[in-house]
Enzyme design. Structure first.
Site, PDB file in Angstrom:
ATOM      1  N   THR A  69      44.338  43.007  32.726  1.00 13.28           N
ATOM      2  CA  THR A  69      44.640  42.939  34.153  1.00 13.28           C
ATOM      3  C   THR A  69      45.098  41.559  34.600  1.00 13.28           C
ATOM      4  O   THR A  69      45.401  41.361  35.768  1.00 13.28           O
ATOM      5  CB  THR A  69      43.404  43.357  34.969  1.00 13.28           C
ATOM      6  OG1 THR A  69      42.257  42.652  34.464  1.00 13.28           O
ATOM      7  CG2 THR A  69      43.144  44.845  34.826  1.00 13.28           C
ATOM      8  N   ILE A 215      47.830  37.621  47.774  1.00 13.85           N
ATOM      9  CA  ILE A 215      48.305  38.083  46.468  1.00 13.85           C
ATOM     10  C   ILE A 215      48.349  36.867  45.533  1.00 13.85           C
ATOM     11  O   ILE A 215      49.151  35.953  45.717  1.00 13.85           O
ATOM     12  CB  ILE A 215      49.695  38.732  46.576  1.00 13.85           C
ATOM     13  CG1 ILE A 215      49.653  39.916  47.567  1.00 13.85           C
ATOM     14  CG2 ILE A 215      50.168  39.195  45.210  1.00 13.85           C
ATOM     15  CD1 ILE A 215      48.688  41.015  47.188  1.00 13.85           C
ATOM     16  N   THR A 220      51.648  40.429  38.365  1.00 14.35           N
ATOM     17  CA  THR A 220      50.549  41.239  37.835  1.00 14.35           C
ATOM     18  C   THR A 220      50.029  42.219  38.890  1.00 14.35           C
ATOM     19  O   THR A 220      49.617  43.327  38.558  1.00 14.35           O
ATOM     20  CB  THR A 220      49.403  40.346  37.337  1.00 14.35           C
ATOM     21  OG1 THR A 220      48.958  39.487  38.398  1.00 14.35           O
ATOM     22  CG2 THR A 220      49.851  39.488  36.169  1.00 14.35           C
ATOM     23  N   GLY A 288      40.712  43.117  46.143  1.00 12.22           N
ATOM     24  CA  GLY A 288      41.004  43.913  44.959  1.00 12.22           C
ATOM     25  C   GLY A 288      42.236  44.771  45.154  1.00 12.22           C
ATOM     26  O   GLY A 288      42.516  45.235  46.258  1.00 12.22           O
ATOM     27  N   GLU A 291      42.713  49.554  41.967  1.00 10.80           N
ATOM     28  CA  GLU A 291      42.596  50.989  42.238  1.00 10.80           C
ATOM     29  C   GLU A 291      43.281  51.436  43.518  1.00 10.80           C
ATOM     30  O   GLU A 291      43.431  52.626  43.768  1.00 10.80           O
ATOM     31  CB  GLU A 291      41.109  51.363  42.270  1.00 10.80           C
ATOM     32  CG  GLU A 291      40.520  51.434  40.880  1.00 10.80           C
ATOM     33  CD  GLU A 291      39.073  50.958  40.808  1.00 10.80           C
ATOM     34  OE1 GLU A 291      38.294  51.582  40.094  1.00 10.80           O
ATOM     35  OE2 GLU A 291      38.728  49.948  41.453  1.00 10.80           O
TER      36      GLU A 291
END
Length: 328
Positions: A69, A215, A220, A288, A291
């Site tokens: 990640t 960000i 990524t 985050g 997801e």
């Protein structure tokens, strides 16, 4: 900033949407769908140490993991920017339980939690440099391996004078957890073609727009969203785990019969990231994103199928045996 051309093109097409079944290209029915996304933002206790060595290089130590990640890249970038170093002068050591305990990877909290620990460790180093320079932290600029204070520009190695400086970062949930409800947000737009004869569904294009705090690395972060939207295509159209009703055993227990989306199933996917600053999130103001990219992707595709055909699928995945009866 988002690309207005891509977004506007999708919205323009969306404004011309007709009733189900009205847009057709030969035997293909064309539909557009959209869906929103929201994913809770979490902060997990995390620690990290950063050492600014007498040679003017930095070393990050934490038992955080990188499962692909981009943890190595993110932590290195945070320390490099905070300490005025090129990323090549920062070494990141991960995955050793002898190192300060970190949040771990998973749940979309790794970069925000452990990145904040690194950020705080670097702030402590900056404070120690300010003590040596007899200046306030807000007056110090670290850039290109130099410290700039007022009219002075001093090489950092000269300030260190043959000594290492070490900073410890420790972050844990505080009053923000009780005072506010945090989340990341997004929206999805999808165009599908449904074969009026066979019931086959093809996703022709997708756009995802996401707001996830600061960000840290656009490349990524975008890749995370591309992966999530690809997972959404699988969730909507191909992936289904089947159990034998007699004993509960999994019937399709291999990739020959559990169908993941392949290149032919995945169209051109566009991702736009909206810059957001949320002081409640954490000192780094990052959230985050891993997801968030899947949260509403499948719903946008199912809404597009409905717009194309009038068939509302509520039992995933939308395989031909579920679509075809509604086309009769």
């Amino acid at each position: 900033m988002p690309n207005p051309g891509k977004t506007t093109a999708f919205l323009h097409l969306n404004a011309k949407r007709q009733s189900p079944g009205e847009v057709r290209e030969g035997e293909w029915l064309i539909g557009l769908g959209m869906a929103s996304a929201a994913r809770v933002n979490m902060l997990i206790e995390s620690k990290a140490s950063v050492t600014l060595t007498k040679q003017g290089r930095a070393t990050i130590e934490t038992d955080m993991t990188d499962i692909g990640t981009g943890t190595y890249a993110i932590l290195g970038q945070v320390a490099a920017e905070m300490l005025g170093l090129p990323v090549t002068d920062v070494e990141t050591r991960l995955g050793d339980t002898n190192l300060p305990p970190a949040s771990g990877s998973g749940g979309s909290f790794g970069a925000a939690s452990n990145g904040t620990a690194v950020f705080l460790a670097c702030e402590e180093i900056r404070q120690q440099l300010c003590t040596k320079l007899d200046c306030n932290p807000e007056d110090l600029t670290l850039k290109d391996r130099h410290a700039v204070v007022g009219n002075r520009r001093i090489p950092v190695v000269d300030i260190l004078n043959g000594e290492d400086i070490r900073g410890e970062g420790h972050v844990e949930p505080g009053e923000a957890e009780d005072k506010v409800r945090q989340a990341t947000y997004g929206s999805y737009f999808a165009e599908v073609a449904v074969n009026s004869v066979t019931g086959e569904v093809r996703v022709r294009r997708m756009l995802g727009v996401f707001a996830a705090g600061r960000i840290l690395n656009a490349k990524t972060a975008r890749s995370q969203c591309l992966g999530g939207m690809t997972f959404g295509i699988g969730m909507a159209l191909t992936e289904e785990l089947l159990h034998d009703p007699r004993d509960g055993h999994i019937v399709n227990r291999d990739f020959a019969e559990y169908h993941l989306p392949v290149n032919a199933d995945v169209p051109q996917i566009e991702v736009e990231l909206l810059e957001e600053r949320d002081a409640w999130a954490n000192p780094l103001q990052a959230k985050g994103i891993g997801e968030l990219g899947i949260c509403g992707a499948a719903a946008a595709i199912l809404n597009a199928i409905y717009n194309a055909t009038g068939v509302r699928i509520r039992d995933l995945p939308a395989t031909v045996d579920k679509v075809l009866p509604g086309l009769a």
